[in-house]
Structures are given as structure tokens and as C-alpha cells.
Design a protein around this motif. Structure first.
Motif, PDB file in Angstrom:
ATOM      1  N   HIS A  61       0.839  -0.802  -0.204  1.00 37.54           N
ATOM      2  CA  HIS A  61       0.470  -0.234   0.003  1.00 37.54           C
ATOM      3  C   HIS A  61       0.745   1.189   0.366  1.00 37.54           C
ATOM      4  CE1 HIS A  61      -3.504   2.727   0.771  1.00 37.54           C
ATOM      5  NE2 HIS A  61      -2.807   3.325   1.758  1.00 37.54           N
ATOM      6  N   GLN A  62       0.467   2.547  -0.893  1.00 44.70           N
ATOM      7  CA  GLN A  62       1.336   3.379  -0.813  1.00 44.70           C
ATOM      8  C   GLN A  62       0.503   4.681  -0.150  1.00 44.70           C
ATOM      9  OE1 GLN A  62       3.925   2.635  -4.693  1.00 44.70           O
ATOM     10  NE2 GLN A  62       2.055   2.102  -5.225  1.00 44.70           N
ATOM     11  N   LEU A  63       1.688   5.567  -0.228  1.00 45.25           N
ATOM     12  CA  LEU A  63       0.525   7.015  -0.337  1.00 45.25           C
ATOM     13  C   LEU A  63       1.527   7.775  -1.180  1.00 45.25           C
ATOM     14  CD1 LEU A  63       1.579   8.096   2.757  1.00 45.25           C
ATOM     15  CD2 LEU A  63       0.394   6.994   3.276  1.00 45.25           C
ATOM     16  N   LEU A  64       0.951   9.510  -0.890  1.00 42.96           N
ATOM     17  CA  LEU A  64       1.422   9.981  -1.105  1.00 42.96           C
ATOM     18  C   LEU A  64       1.420  12.045  -0.658  1.00 42.96           C
ATOM     19  CD1 LEU A  64       0.293  12.840  -2.619  1.00 42.96           C
ATOM     20  CD2 LEU A  64       1.567  11.264  -4.674  1.00 42.96           C
ATOM     21  N   ILE A  65       2.782  12.564   0.415  1.00 48.18           N
ATOM     22  CA  ILE A  65       2.307  14.341   0.537  1.00 48.18           C
ATOM     23  C   ILE A  65       2.962  14.763  -0.497  1.00 48.18           C
ATOM     24  CG2 ILE A  65       2.827  15.428   2.580  1.00 48.18           C
ATOM     25  CD1 ILE A  65       2.978  13.391   4.337  1.00 48.18           C
ATOM     26  N   GLU A  97       6.812  13.724  -0.376  1.00 49.60           N
ATOM     27  CA  GLU A  97       7.161  12.167   0.074  1.00 49.60           C
ATOM     28  C   GLU A  97       5.889  11.384  -0.242  1.00 49.60           C
ATOM     29  OE1 GLU A  97       6.981  11.679   4.586  1.00 49.60           O
ATOM     30  OE2 GLU A  97       7.188  10.072   4.393  1.00 49.60           O
ATOM     31  N   LEU A  98       6.629  10.087  -0.849  1.00 43.08           N
ATOM     32  CA  LEU A  98       6.189   8.838  -1.384  1.00 43.08           C
ATOM     33  C   LEU A  98       6.458   7.733  -0.654  1.00 43.08           C
ATOM     34  CD1 LEU A  98       4.704   7.247  -3.630  1.00 43.08           C
ATOM     35  CD2 LEU A  98       6.306   7.689  -4.757  1.00 43.08           C
ATOM     36  N   ARG A  99       5.752   6.890   0.567  1.00 50.79           N
ATOM     37  CA  ARG A  99       5.667   6.111   1.253  1.00 50.79           C
ATOM     38  C   ARG A  99       4.529   4.923   0.778  1.00 50.79           C
ATOM     39  NH1 ARG A  99       4.438  10.065   6.127  1.00 50.79           N
ATOM     40  NH2 ARG A  99       2.501   8.874   6.918  1.00 50.79           N
ATOM     41  N   GLY A 100       5.592   4.033   1.705  1.00 51.69           N
ATOM     42  CA  GLY A 100       4.274   2.529   0.867  1.00 51.69           C
ATOM     43  C   GLY A 100       4.797   1.281   2.435  1.00 51.69           C
ATOM     44  N   GLY A 101       4.173   0.785   2.512  1.00 54.75           N
ATOM     45  CA  GLY A 101       4.699  -0.360   3.470  1.00 54.75           C
ATOM     46  C   GLY A 101       3.369  -1.770   2.973  1.00 54.75           C
ATOM     47  N   LEU A 102       3.319  -2.640   4.056  1.00 52.00           N
ATOM     48  CA  LEU A 102       2.507  -3.634   3.862  1.00 52.00           C
ATOM     49  C   LEU A 102       1.411  -3.816   4.646  1.00 52.00           C
ATOM     50  CD1 LEU A 102       5.479  -6.425   3.729  1.00 52.00           C
ATOM     51  CD2 LEU A 102       4.365  -5.123   2.093  1.00 52.00           C
ATOM     52  N   PHE A 103       0.624  -3.949   3.716  1.00 51.63           N
ATOM     53  CA  PHE A 103      -0.845  -4.758   4.030  1.00 51.63           C
ATOM     54  C   PHE A 103      -0.816  -5.595   4.869  1.00 51.63           C
ATOM     55  CE2 PHE A 103      -4.505  -1.383   2.825  1.00 51.63           C
ATOM     56  CZ  PHE A 103      -3.662  -0.022   3.679  1.00 51.63           C
ATOM     57  N   ALA A 123     -10.561  16.635 -11.191  1.00 51.91           N
ATOM     58  CA  ALA A 123     -11.212  17.598 -11.434  1.00 51.91           C
ATOM     59  C   ALA A 123     -11.739  17.884 -10.033  1.00 51.91           C
ATOM     60  CB  ALA A 123     -12.441  17.491 -12.379  1.00 51.91           C
ATOM     61  N   GLU A 124     -12.103  17.325  -9.069  1.00 47.79           N
ATOM     62  CA  GLU A 124     -12.332  17.777  -8.384  1.00 47.79           C
ATOM     63  C   GLU A 124     -11.318  18.193  -6.698  1.00 47.79           C
ATOM     64  OE1 GLU A 124     -13.364  14.643  -9.052  1.00 47.79           O
ATOM     65  OE2 GLU A 124     -15.657  15.017  -9.434  1.00 47.79           O
ATOM     66  N   VAL A 125      -9.993  17.386  -6.874  1.00 47.51           N
ATOM     67  CA  VAL A 125      -8.888  17.722  -6.183  1.00 47.51           C
ATOM     68  C   VAL A 125      -7.555  18.140  -7.114  1.00 47.51           C
ATOM     69  CG1 VAL A 125      -7.412  16.835  -4.395  1.00 47.51           C
ATOM     70  CG2 VAL A 125      -9.893  16.095  -4.935  1.00 47.51           C
ATOM     71  N   PRO A 126      -7.364  19.231  -7.323  1.00 49.98           N
ATOM     72  CA  PRO A 126      -6.268  19.443  -8.782  1.00 49.98           C
ATOM     73  C   PRO A 126      -5.276  19.413  -8.482  1.00 49.98           C
ATOM     74  CG  PRO A 126      -8.385  21.468  -8.585  1.00 49.98           C
ATOM     75  CD  PRO A 126      -8.663  20.587  -7.630  1.00 49.98           C
ATOM     76  N   ALA A 127      -5.539  20.103  -6.684  1.00 48.71           N
ATOM     77  CA  ALA A 127      -3.778  19.206  -6.173  1.00 48.71           C
ATOM     78  C   ALA A 127      -3.629  18.316  -5.639  1.00 48.71           C
ATOM     79  CB  ALA A 127      -4.469  20.113  -4.587  1.00 48.71           C
ATOM     80  N   ALA A 128      -4.002  17.240  -5.644  1.00 49.27           N
ATOM     81  CA  ALA A 128      -3.752  16.015  -6.095  1.00 49.27           C
ATOM     82  C   ALA A 128      -2.197  15.360  -7.035  1.00 49.27           C
ATOM     83  CB  ALA A 128      -4.500  14.945  -5.633  1.00 49.27           C
ATOM     84  N   GLY A 129      -3.127  15.924  -8.141  1.00 53.14           N
ATOM     85  CA  GLY A 129      -1.839  15.782  -9.784  1.00 53.14           C
ATOM     86  C   GLY A 129      -1.266  16.631  -9.605  1.00 53.14           C
ATOM     87  N   GLY A 160       0.705  20.623   3.473  1.00 51.57           N
ATOM     88  CA  GLY A 160      -0.371  19.893   1.858  1.00 51.57           C
ATOM     89  C   GLY A 160      -0.773  18.860   1.712  1.00 51.57           C
ATOM     90  N   LEU A 161      -0.988  18.069   1.275  1.00 50.10           N
ATOM     91  CA  LEU A 161      -2.311  17.124   0.459  1.00 50.10           C
ATOM     92  C   LEU A 161      -1.349  15.984   1.257  1.00 50.10           C
ATOM     93  CD1 LEU A 161      -5.262  17.120   0.342  1.00 50.10           C
ATOM     94  CD2 LEU A 161      -4.681  16.895  -2.308  1.00 50.10           C
ATOM     95  N   MET A 162      -2.217  15.135   2.059  1.00 58.25           N
ATOM     96  CA  MET A 162      -1.534  13.393   1.781  1.00 58.25           C
ATOM     97  C   MET A 162      -2.965  12.689   0.754  1.00 58.25           C
ATOM     98  SD  MET A 162      -1.833  10.574   4.709  1.00 58.25           S
ATOM     99  CE  MET A 162      -0.326  11.232   5.567  1.00 58.25           C
ATOM    100  N   VAL A 163      -2.404  12.079  -0.125  1.00 59.07           N
ATOM    101  CA  VAL A 163      -2.873  10.905  -1.248  1.00 59.07           C
ATOM    102  C   VAL A 163      -2.692   9.841  -1.313  1.00 59.07           C
ATOM    103  CG1 VAL A 163      -3.596  11.231  -3.704  1.00 59.07           C
ATOM    104  CG2 VAL A 163      -2.794  13.510  -2.697  1.00 59.07           C
ATOM    105  N   GLY A 164      -3.865   8.746  -1.012  1.00 60.26           N
ATOM    106  CA  GLY A 164      -3.238   7.557  -0.845  1.00 60.26           C
ATOM    107  C   GLY A 164      -4.572   7.264  -1.350  1.00 60.26           C
ATOM    108  N   GLY A 165      -5.035   5.700  -1.970  1.00 55.91           N
ATOM    109  CA  GLY A 165      -6.061   5.136  -2.139  1.00 55.91           C
ATOM    110  C   GLY A 165      -5.688   3.351  -2.721  1.00 55.91           C
ATOM    111  N   PHE A 166      -7.157   2.315  -3.088  1.00 55.14           N
ATOM    112  CA  PHE A 166      -6.543   1.660  -3.194  1.00 55.14           C
ATOM    113  C   PHE A 166      -6.688   1.480  -4.811  1.00 55.14           C
ATOM    114  CE2 PHE A 166      -7.722   3.115   0.929  1.00 55.14           C
ATOM    115  CZ  PHE A 166      -7.206   1.335   1.753  1.00 55.14           C
TER     116      PHE A 166
END
Ligand SMILES: Cc1cc2nc3c(=O)[nH]c(=O)nc-3n(C[C@H](O)[C@H](O)[C@H](O)COP(=O)(O)OP(=O)(O)OC[C@H]3O[C@@H](n4cnc5c(N)ncnc54)[C@H](O)[C@@H]3O)c2cc1C
Length: 431
Positions: A237-241, A325-331, A313-319, A270-276
């Protein structure tokens, strides 16, 4: 309480304790703290350093709306324990309490949220339908399109830096006499007359009537040291800030856009963005070098770019904001998407605290409390025996991975909105 000779932990040799916990992540430390609060002598043995693996990389999000009543109870109890940490653990913990929006942009996901609204309210959660104006005015980083359906979840919180929860557990644990051994992998689990009775490290032997396997992504390896099996499959699983941006108000709430399987929150200005992602990556530490750690989990910024594009379209800051920071690990994913907690079948003395399925950090206060209660009283509190590892029949590794990937990819999927539907056809789940 057993003979307690751990005071001199610098020495090699034999040490006795009431409870040994393997792994100093959120689940292991919470279990250890709650056992120590109950007056047990506890040793936590950690292969690397406390919080250095999944727990130190979590998004820190706590979510009151859950797919079943037991998880709802554990999640809400955890929120209560996080916000009142100083009261029961005696150590301060900073928790952001901005609430969250659950947002659906498709009819199918609107139906899913309506189901979640009805059942969560039945289970006592404070969750309400949000008006379009509330959504439009409620989050500065989210530009509402007007066609959304949204729920407002005022109970939801987050912890800005996940290591602060790890440190708080550790401080409280030490204040109650707990011992942590770092950079000391458990290399063997001792069995005596059919019971797990202790652990071995390169430096010492520790005997204890209770051994808790809380080794996160390594939980299967550790169980196998005792010849035992636990039904879990690690998945990346990963996320970015992003760098700080004027699009985000630090007081903004959390947002989960369920049809895009994306979560967002303010982070470090900033904004944290994560997902599946729909096509997640299984990672098996058993197939890696013995030194394998979360630092070597391969990260793929393309996955997060794809998820950010879903909400562009709704969250321009995400892209369009540079990534700090990009980070990840294990679920650790289980076949039915629920925690795996309790005594390991056929091996008295060995317990497991795992099966995070993406919410082990936020559920750790209540999971540790429940497991410690079970260990110290002999009775599972509040229905948590439903999470026992014994609920699964034997499953080959391939099936474990298939079901784990399915659970991950359907994290916010309408189909997985009910526990029955969350079990893929043919999965031998019994609970
Ligand atoms: C990017 C990311 C974001 C996430 N966001 C959230 C979130 O917002 N909310 C949420 O609730 N959850 C979140 N999670 C999930 C959460 O991080 C995990 O559920 C939780 O941290 C699991 O805790 P743990 O104690 O089981 O595992 P870990 O933190 O991995 O701890 C296990 C420990 O066991 C140790 N160990 C392994 N083998 C041995 C051995 N042989 N001897 C001794 N020690 C050993 C490891 O070194 C490790 O420190 C996220 C995870 C990731 C990767």
C-alpha cells in the motif's frame, strides 16, 4: 506473575516474562501496553526498531464507519482511546479531530453510502447526510462538482505523524515496566509438550506462557517458527504527501472519494493522497532475503498518479502539486477482510495480533485492549472471538493471496459493502 528477571536486559542468557510480544508495531505495542497495564511482566522483541515498518508509514486515519458491527465498535473505541490517551495511558498524544466526508460520485456508490449510513447509525455512529453546500464549503482542497452524494462523519480523526502514536505507546509501556528489545530478531519459538513456551534471539532465550505474534508483514514467518500457520497475505500500500500548497487548509477534514478508492487529508501544509489500486501488488517477505524490510517494498508513483487523476477535477492539488514524500509498506490482508486476533489453533501459548486489512494502525488501541483482556482473563471480550484465526479452514498460499488481493481491490467497492458479499465465492470462511 512469573519470576521476573528482565531488569538486566543487557545480559545474554535466560529471561522470564508473563508475555512476550514479537514485533513493535502499533498492534504489538498496544497489546504489550495493555498487558502491562493489567500488571503483567512483558517483553517486546523487535527485529529492527519500534514503528519502523508499516506502523511508521501509516496515513494515520481513523474511520468510524465500518462494514460490520464489531469493526465499528473496535474503530469507535479506538477513536475514544486515541483522543483520551493521556487519561488512561498517562502520556500525551496529539490527535487532529476535523471529521471526514465520505463522497460518492456514482449512483452505485451513492447506494453503497446510503447502506453504510443506515447500518452505521444503527450501530451508534454519529454520521449524517451532508448537504451539497456543506460539502462545497467544508473542504478547501475539494471543489465539489455538485452531483456528489456525501456523508459527514464528525467522529473521524487522524494522527499527523504516525510515529507519534508508536512513541506514545512506548512511553506509556515503559512507564508501566515494559521492556523493549530492538534490533533483536526472534529466530525460534520454543515448544514444550505441545505448547509455545518461549522465544530465542541471537542474544538470549525468553520463557513465557504467552507469546504474541504481532510481526506485521512477517507474521506468517514468525508463526512458522513454531510450526503454526496464520491465514494472512501481505499486499503493498502506498501514499504521497505534496509540498505545502495554498489549496489546503491545515484544519480541513479528511475526504474519502469512495468511487475512486482515494483518501485525502491535510499533511505538513500539503495534501496526503492515498488509495487502493484495482490491481494490487502482493509481496511475500518469505521469498526475499532475510534482511528484507519495508524500505525495499517497490514503490510505484504511477499508481498514485492514476488515483489522483481519478479525482483531478475535484482535487487539482492531488495531481498537480509537486510530491514531497512517497511512502509505502505492507498491509496484512485476510480472506474475509477482518482482523486475525486470538489464540492460534492447535498451539496453546501462541497468540496472533494481525490481519490489519488497512486499518491496523487506527484500530490498534482497541485491538490491543481486547487481546490483552483475552490473554489476561482467558475470555474473549465483546465478541472478538469472531476474529479468531481458527475461523478459517486450511487455505493454500495461492488462495490466500487471491482473496487478500480481492479484499484490497474492493476496499471501498459497493459489492463489498456487506460481509457476505465480501467473501469471494468459494472462500472457506467460517465465522
Ligand atoms: C502507506 C500505508 C498507509 C496506511 N494508512 C493507514 C491508516 O491511515 N489507518 C490505519 O489504520 N492503518 C493504515 N495502514 C495500515 C497500518 O499501518 C497497519 O495496519 C499497522 O501498522 C500494522 O501494525 P503491525 O504492528 O501489525 O505491523 P508493523 O508496524 O509492520 O510491525 C510489525 C513489526 O514486527 C517486526 N518483526 C517482524 N519479524 C520479526 C521477528 N522475527 N522478530 C522480531 N520482530 C519482528 C517488524 O520489524 C515490525 O516492526 C497503512 C499502511 C501503509 C503501509
Amino acid at each position: 506473575m512469573l519470576l521476573w528477571v528482565i531488569g538486566d536486559v543487557g545480559h545474554t542468557g535466560l529471561v522470564d516474562a508473563d508475555v512476550v510480544v514479537i514485533g513493535a508495531g502499533a498492534l504489538g505495542l498496544s497489546t504489550a501496553l495493555h498487558c502491562a497495564l493489567a500488571g503483567r511482566s512483558v517483553v517486546v522483541v523487535e527485529r529492527l526498531t519500534a514503528g519502523s515498518q508499516a506502523s511508521g508509514r501509516a496515513a494515520g486515519l481513523f474511520k468510524s464507519v465500518q462494514a460490520d458491527e464489531l469493526r465499528t465498535r473496535l474503530a469507535r473505541r479506538s477513536i475514544d482511546k486515541a483522543v483520551s490517551f493521556a487519561d488512561w495511558a498517562g502520556v500525551p498524544l496529539e490527535v487532529a479531530r476535523p471529521g471526514s466526508f465520505l463522497i460518492a460520485r456514482t449512483v452505485q456508490h451513492r447506494e453503497y453510502l446510503l447502506r453504510e449510513l443506515a447500518q452505521s447509525r444503527r450501530w451508534g455512529v454519529d454520521v449524517r447526510e451532508a448537504s451539497p453546500e456543506q460539502l462545497a464549503d467544508g473542504i478547501s482542497y475539494y471543489r465539489a462538482g455538485g452531483g456528489e452524494f456525501a456523508l459527514w462523519c464528525p467522529e473521524d480523526v487522524y494522527i499527523e505523524e504516525p510515529l507519534s502514536l508508536v512513541r506514545a505507546y512506548l512511553d506509556a509501556y515503559r512507564r508501566h515496566g515494559g521492556v523493549l528489545l530492538e534490533n533483536e530478531p526472534v529466530v525460534a519459538i520454543t515448544r514444550t509438550y505441545g505448547r509455545a513456551t518461549g522465544v530465542e534471539t541471537a542474544e538470549r532465550s525468553i520463557t513465557a506462557p504467552v507469546i504474541v505474534d504481532a510481526a506485521g508483514g512477517w507474521v506468517r514467518q514468525v508463526a512458522s517458527l513454531a510450526g503454526a500457520w496464520v491465514p494472512l497475505a501481505p499486499v503493498r500500500h502506498q501514499l504521497l504527501i505534496t509540498v505545502p500548497t495554498a489549496d489546503v487548509d491545515p484544519a480541513d477534514p479528511i475526504a474519502r472519494v469512495v468511487d475512486a478508492a482515494v483518501y485525502l487529508r491535510p499533511a505538513r501544509g500539503g495534501l496526503m493522497v492515498g488509495g487502493f489500486e484495482a490491481d494490487p501488488l502482493p509481496v511475500d517477505p518469505r521469498a526475499q532475503a532475510a534482511s528484507f524490510s519495508t524500505d525495499e517494498v517497490p514503490l510505484d508513483p504511477g499508481v498514485l498518479q492514476g488515483l489522483a487523476a481519478e479525482v483531478a477535477a475535484e482535487v487539482p492539488a492531488a495531481g498537480d502539486t509537486p510530491v514531497a514524500e512517497l511512502r509505502g509498506g505492507l498491509f496484512t490482508m485476510s480472506p474475509d477482510g477482518r482482523f486475525v486476533l486470538g489464540p492460534v489453533p492447535d498451539l496453546p501459548g501462541l497468540w496472533v495480533a494481525s490481519g490489519c486489512n488497512g486499518s491496523g494502525f487506527s484500530s490498534s488501541p482497541a485491538i490491543g485492549e481486547a487481546l490483552a483482556g483475552w490473554i489476561t482473563s482467558g475470555a474473549a471480550p465483546g465478541g472478538v472471538e469472531a476474529l479468531s484465526p481458527g475461523r478459517f479452514g486450511p487455505l493454500p498460499d495461492g488462495a490466500l493471496v487471491t482473496h487478500g488481493l480481492w479484499q484490497y481491490a474492493h476496499y471501498y467497492d459497493p459489492v463489498s459493502g456487506t460481509p457476505e458479499a465480501a467473501t469471494p465465492a468459494g472462500a472457506p470462511v467460517q465465522d
